[in-house]
Design an enzyme around this catalytic site. Sequence first.
Site, short mmCIF file in Angstrom:
data_model
loop_
_atom_site.label_atom_id
_atom_site.label_comp_id
_atom_site.label_asym_id
_atom_site.label_seq_id
_atom_site.Cartn_x
_atom_site.Cartn_y
_atom_site.Cartn_z
CE1 TYR A 170 53.39 42.54 25.85
CE2 TYR A 170 52.98 41.60 23.67
CZ TYR A 170 53.40 41.46 24.99
OH TYR A 170 53.86 40.24 25.44
CE LYS B 206 57.45 41.95 27.71
NZ LYS B 206 57.52 41.57 29.14
#
Length: 536
Positions: free
Chosen positions: A279, A283
């Site tokens: 994640y 990002k």
Amino acid sequence: MGNLNNKVENKQNKQTSTPKALRDQIQTIVLCFSKVGLLRRLTSMESNCVQFLENKTILITGAPGFLAKVLVEKILRLQPNVKKMYLLLRAHDTKSAMQRIHSEVLEIDLFRVLRNDLGEENLNALVREKIVPVPGDISIDNLGVKDSDLIQRMWSEIDTIINIAATTNFDERYDVGLGINTFGALNVLNFAKKCVKGQLLLHVSTAYVCGEKQGLLPEKPFKMGETLSGDRKLDINLELELMKQKLKELQDCSDEEISQTMKDFGMGRAKLHGWPNTYVFTKAMGEMLMGYYKENLPLVIIRPTMITSTIAEPFPGWIEGLKTLDSVIVAYGKGRLKCFLADSNSVFDLIPADMVVNAMVAAATAHSGDPGIQAIYHVGSSCKNPVTFGQLHDFTARYFSKSPLVGRNGSPIIVTKGTILSTMSQFSLYMTLRYKLPLQILRLISIIYPWSHGDNYNDLSRKIKLAMRLVELYRPYLLFKGIFDDLNTERLRMKRKENMTKEFDGSFEFNPKSIDWDDYITNTHIPGLITYVLKQ
């Protein structure tokens, strides 16, 4: 903007020549504003943020998501004179997109204040006038919008782009994470650059793109190819090629095997470059691409910490789904959490959802039309009003001791204080002594008497593996040693304070100093979880 102002002035001059029509129009406007509780002088008393939203045409991605819903509600409630909101979401066509907007956004309890103030019929009329559902997908070029006429209209009308779409699973499949969080962000940027009136792209990232760094963490952008693992070079295009190659290798495997392999592959690539999970790695790469290719487009990156329930608007305690902290709170309240990995002295950086939205609007107001700007804002509480895991544990224990959840048998669930272990080695030892050794005994019994305990062994083994995997995923945040510097955000708060008017002094609050953590957790957040997530 000069031409636009001249058009507005000419239009107003024409209206003054028909006084009755003008009086009727003003009466209608006053009536409408009074219904939503926003009657005010349309002069210098207006909030800068409210003024900014007036006549804006905004694209918002990730519309069914938690944060996007809070933003849409805020805009409709405080500035019904927004010109248009294009809401991008996954759907087969415009009709199904609008159905999702109604069922997953407008009809939920979050909109009850607006619904009560306006009435169902007026709210529906406002939605028909202001909201345009857009079936699409940010992981595809042109955001997956298939209607060519709609694309042209969006490019000609939109002036503000807000990208909230993301996948937030820590161990997301690498292909999915790259598609949405990394190259999806680039697709939004490319779309924004085609908007002829484009004044700003605001991208919602996460503060935890910092990985597991310690100390005071500044609000600074990533350089292209930057990693958190020393001298290693990150090549984002190579990551894309490696992902495609891995998928090709798995083409004869089952869906389940492909999914798990791609999850493991993403975690491996993330850790290789110094990030704890897929994640935050994807990002961070998304931020790099946006910063590198933005050219002259104003870019604001909002990095919130752990987002929690609303503290004030539209009412306290609204939340949707279990966030990072909430899984722990609910498991504890249900009596399932006897032991947990955490450092009682570690700061747990929480921030209510409405404060994040307020900071987003304030940042957009400050930087719209500011050529070439790239501004980073940490939106959290650890720097100005820190709360530790130990404090949160005490608040939670006290709440469920006084107001226990009710079990399936109708009896209150009694909770104990539980054991908090501050290192992974301590936690692993505890799990071995408490569960894994008994599990091995159960395994021997199941081998000798397979008809007796086989299912018990398999079920317990699966639960232990799941628990250990979840603890490993959450470990970087439960033992986090960083504090998020918010100097840029503080300057934004000071600017807001200078321009604050009496009517709107609480409408765009995002100062964490105003949060009483004991009161918020026990009287707002946990009751909100029970009401809107557990639905008790």
